[in-house]
Design an enzyme around this catalytic site. Sequence first.
Site, short mmCIF file in Angstrom:
data_model
loop_
_atom_site.label_atom_id
_atom_site.label_comp_id
_atom_site.label_asym_id
_atom_site.label_seq_id
_atom_site.Cartn_x
_atom_site.Cartn_y
_atom_site.Cartn_z
N SER A 15 0.78 -1.21 -0.11
CA SER A 15 -0.11 0.02 0.12
C SER A 15 1.02 1.30 -0.02
O SER A 15 0.19 2.26 0.10
CB SER A 15 -1.02 -0.13 1.16
OG SER A 15 -0.23 0.18 2.42
N ARG A 23 -3.97 0.57 3.77
CA ARG A 23 -3.96 0.14 5.01
C ARG A 23 -3.15 -1.00 5.16
O ARG A 23 -2.48 -1.02 6.11
CB ARG A 23 -5.50 -0.06 5.68
CG ARG A 23 -5.34 -0.85 7.07
CD ARG A 23 -6.70 -0.86 7.46
NE ARG A 23 -6.90 -1.53 8.84
CZ ARG A 23 -8.06 -1.73 9.56
NH1 ARG A 23 -8.90 -1.57 9.24
NH2 ARG A 23 -7.74 -2.36 10.70
N PRO A 49 -1.65 2.97 -3.52
CA PRO A 49 -2.26 2.15 -2.61
C PRO A 49 -2.41 0.84 -3.20
O PRO A 49 -2.63 -0.31 -2.24
CB PRO A 49 -3.50 2.84 -2.45
CG PRO A 49 -3.98 3.50 -3.63
CD PRO A 49 -2.70 4.21 -4.05
N PHE A 50 -2.38 0.36 -4.41
CA PHE A 50 -2.50 -0.87 -5.11
C PHE A 50 -1.00 -1.33 -5.83
O PHE A 50 -1.22 -2.11 -6.87
CB PHE A 50 -3.59 -0.87 -5.90
CG PHE A 50 -4.97 -0.78 -5.51
CD1 PHE A 50 -5.33 -1.51 -4.54
CD2 PHE A 50 -5.53 0.60 -5.43
CE1 PHE A 50 -6.68 -1.34 -3.62
CE2 PHE A 50 -6.61 0.67 -4.59
CZ PHE A 50 -7.13 -0.19 -3.95
N SER A 51 0.09 -1.17 -5.15
CA SER A 51 1.36 -1.48 -5.55
C SER A 51 1.75 -3.05 -5.36
O SER A 51 1.22 -3.59 -4.47
CB SER A 51 2.46 -0.45 -5.12
OG SER A 51 2.28 0.79 -5.45
N GLU A 92 -5.36 1.86 -9.07
CA GLU A 92 -6.82 1.51 -9.33
C GLU A 92 -7.10 0.32 -8.76
O GLU A 92 -6.34 -0.87 -9.03
CB GLU A 92 -6.92 1.79 -10.81
CG GLU A 92 -8.34 1.49 -11.24
CD GLU A 92 -8.27 1.55 -12.69
OE1 GLU A 92 -9.70 1.46 -13.07
OE2 GLU A 92 -7.59 1.83 -13.39
N LYS A 116 -10.81 6.94 -14.92
CA LYS A 116 -10.91 7.37 -16.25
C LYS A 116 -10.70 9.06 -16.25
O LYS A 116 -11.62 9.59 -15.57
CB LYS A 116 -12.25 6.94 -16.94
CG LYS A 116 -11.91 5.62 -17.89
CD LYS A 116 -10.97 5.93 -18.94
CE LYS A 116 -10.55 4.46 -19.43
NZ LYS A 116 -9.39 4.75 -20.03
#
Length: 452
Positions: free
Chosen positions: A34, A43, A236-238, A255, A271
């Site tokens: 994150s 989190r 956050p979505f690494s 994303e 988008k």
Amino acid sequence: MHQTVSLEELNYRPDSCELFEALRDIPGAALLDSSYPLSQAGRYDILCAQPVPAPANPPPGADAPAWHDYFSELGRFHRERYGKVQPAAEDIPFCGGLLGVLGYDSGNALHKVQATSAPTTHSGINLSAYDWAVIQDHLLQRAVLVAQPQVSAAVRRDIRLRLQAVPREVNTGFRLRQRFRSNLTEAEYRHAFERIQAYIQAGDCYQVNLAQRFSAGFEGDPWCAYRVLRSIAAAPFSAFLQHGTDSALLCLSPERFLRLHGHRVQTSPIKGTRPRHRDAAADQLAADALRASHKDRAENLMIVDLLRNDLGRNCIPGSIHVDALFEVQSFPTVHHLVSNITGELRADRGAYDLLRDSFPGGSITGAPKRRAMEIIAELEPHAREAYCGSVVYVSADGRMDSNIAIRSLLCHEGEIRCWGGGGIVADSQWRHEYQETFDKVGRFLAALESMS
């Protein structure tokens, strides 16, 4: 028979990269990141290693029914390996389970799209079964080792000892052997753009995502490259997924694709993009312009409608709602326009049904999805591989989360590849769209070139 998992408290560290250093040499090491403390948006971090193989992909050239059967096989494998696992705790998102990458190109077979570019070893789905994980909860500032019953006391002890004696980072370096080059010249990009405009004017489609791929030779450790990119583009979505000594996926995605918690489904498409500016006033103007842009809002709404339809294949009729529309969210390098859609999963459906029927994410194909994918296959000269696929986990207890693998780089056999793309609609202008691909990943490319 219900199974219970074990939980062991560990010393919490704000930066999970320090803990991952201690696990990297174990085969199949994976970090879902994150990006805390650089990003305040996430989190949980999930660190795991030492997996066993999940069911293998269908053979090359397999048809759509074979791929549908494959997702059913994943569900069967999950049930047989993990049984009826009780949730470890409400605040433990992953207690072992399946984790890995769904390559974008596997979606072509699911949607009966004839791919024109040759698939690679990263075009398919690479999921593995993990029986233990280290969970870092940055909200509670807590770290735990969560393990399935089959994980021996000796293995748990080895993990604890590794994490207690976290080594200093061994920087073996990373350098490019040449500057990045695109697989599309500016003229070729414009030609592809004009082909898409012709398809839109003919009524074939409303929106198509067009990407170019940048590549360069490299030497050294991909982990070093990931740490540099993370420092400038925390998201956050690494994820960092290691596939060998010099093969890895470096993903810095902002994303979310699909989240499943209980029966609640969530998807959050992006988008609309504007670059960030160092000057605060200019930066605010960029965010305001994005928020007010009729083009970007229309583009976002097309994808919201597409995803409502995708979720409708597995959710209870009438349960799908758009909870947020056209929100501006700001990340280190760009502003994005984000919406949020939720639904309730039908009682007879599960995570793998949801993945199968929604993949790949509509925000990175266009609308309608299948026709947009056909046009992508026609116009992009190389396979997308992990790019625009998804890094996903399905926990042993059924909980799932996944990203859209944008802002992703793939290191493989001495070459690093990075993609930048964007959605094209009727009123798009080719120069603006071309520049947007650089706005999204230009800082990535420059940072890695400066390491050389």
